[in-house]
Design an enzyme around this catalytic site. Structure first.
Site, mmCIF file in Angstrom:
data_model
loop_
_atom_site.group_PDB
_atom_site.id
_atom_site.type_symbol
_atom_site.label_atom_id
_atom_site.label_comp_id
_atom_site.label_asym_id
_atom_site.label_seq_id
_atom_site.Cartn_x
_atom_site.Cartn_y
_atom_site.Cartn_z
ATOM 1 N N TYR A 1 43.937 41.996 34.671
ATOM 2 C CA TYR A 1 43.558 43.385 34.894
ATOM 3 C C TYR A 1 42.248 43.417 35.667
ATOM 4 C CZ TYR A 1 40.967 42.922 30.375
ATOM 5 O OH TYR A 1 40.155 42.522 29.340
ATOM 6 N N CYS A 2 42.085 44.440 36.488
ATOM 7 C CA CYS A 2 40.928 44.596 37.370
ATOM 8 C C CYS A 2 40.665 43.335 38.192
ATOM 9 C CB CYS A 2 39.683 44.969 36.561
ATOM 10 S SG CYS A 2 38.304 45.567 37.580
ATOM 11 N N PRO A 3 41.667 42.855 38.950
ATOM 12 C CA PRO A 3 41.463 41.638 39.740
ATOM 13 C C PRO A 3 40.487 41.860 40.889
ATOM 14 C CG PRO A 3 43.550 42.654 40.315
ATOM 15 C CD PRO A 3 43.012 43.428 39.138
ATOM 16 N N LYS B 1 41.222 33.918 33.468
ATOM 17 C CA LYS B 1 40.048 34.771 33.654
ATOM 18 C C LYS B 1 39.409 35.168 32.328
ATOM 19 C CE LYS B 1 38.992 39.387 35.545
ATOM 20 N NZ LYS B 1 39.534 40.478 36.381
#
Length: 256
Positions: free
Chosen positions: A121-123, A134
């Site tokens: 999420y939110c790359p 991550k």
């Protein structure tokens, strides 16, 4: 909303030479911080109802870049706020945070990479990962000559569980509808906490002490200064802006 308002306040003060550089740490329990693009999801109301009613999370829209991220008691947020002239590039701001995080965990690992983990999420290009999993993401905001570099560090708990919740959020908020903006296809196993990656039992408080020690190692002199009257007045202004931003999100949801 208060945390992001404080960052804007200190950006303003630091950028105008009314304050030295600032380091802020903060923790919020059970809230999803959405990005601007998230506020335009076609079925945002359904997504937020899923977060509120099924998962017990609230949601707000932040004023810095990126997409939705999960905050809870196992996630430590750090903001580095310093003066930035026009020749200070975006990448330079990110590199400052990257250097600090590598210093904090140099005794445990030298494998921290900054590269996009596209299935998270939110790359973004300054995702921080170990072995392609991550554990942190960095965003940046510039206000009146000040730069706020903000990072969320997943310290405790399951990174995959947080990622799976965001995957379900997008499923509810998109419903397979085609949009101009491409939202991430999240693979939960692409994310992990620091404890999972390093086989540790750190608390967020442990990481806070690592932060303070690393800042000193890198040459910082630390002082705890109270918020001034002028800063409180600025804070009120920036807090009102955050409220307006989130009121706009609510109005858009009511139209859905």
């Amino acid at each position: 909303m208060q945390s992001f308002s404080f960052d804007d306040t200190f950006c303003d003060q630091v950028g105008n030479d009314k304050s030295p550089s600032v380091v802020r740490t903060w923790i919020h329990n059970h809230v999803v911080i959405l990005g601007i693009h998230d506020s335009r999801l076609p079925f945002l109301k359904d997504g937020i109802e899923f977060l509120n009613n099924i998962k017990g999370y609230s949601a707000i829209v932040r004023n810095s870049g990126g997409l939705g991220v999960v905050l809870d008691k196992g996630v430590l947020n750090i903001s580095l706020i310093f003066k930035g002239k026009h020749d200070v590039s975006i990448d330079t701001g990110y590199e400052v945070m990257l250097r600090l995080i590598r210093e904090m965990f140099k005794e445990e690992t030298n494998a921290i990479e900054n590269k996009e983990i596209s299935a998270s999420y939110c790359p973004g290009s300054y995702d921080l990962s170990i072995n392609n999993r991550k554990f942190a993401g960095i965003s940046q905001r510039r206000v009146r000559g000040g730069i706020a570099v903000q990072i969320y560090l997943c310290v405790e708990g399951s990174g995959a569980e947080r990622a799976n919740m965001m995957k379900e959020f997008y499923q509810h908020a998109l419903k397979n509808e085609k949009t101009k903006f491409i939202y991430p296809t999240i693979i939960p196993e692409s994310m992990a906490s620091i404890n999972e990656l390093l086989d540790k039992d750190y608390t967020t408080n442990d990481i806070l002490f690592k932060l303070l020690g690393s800042l000193k190692t890198l040459g910082a002199t630390l002082n705890m200064n109270p918020v001034t009257t002028e800063e409180w007045e600025l804070y009120d202004k920036y807090f009102e802006r955050m409220i307006e931003r989130n009121d706009k999100m609510v109005r858009n949801m009511e139209k859905q």
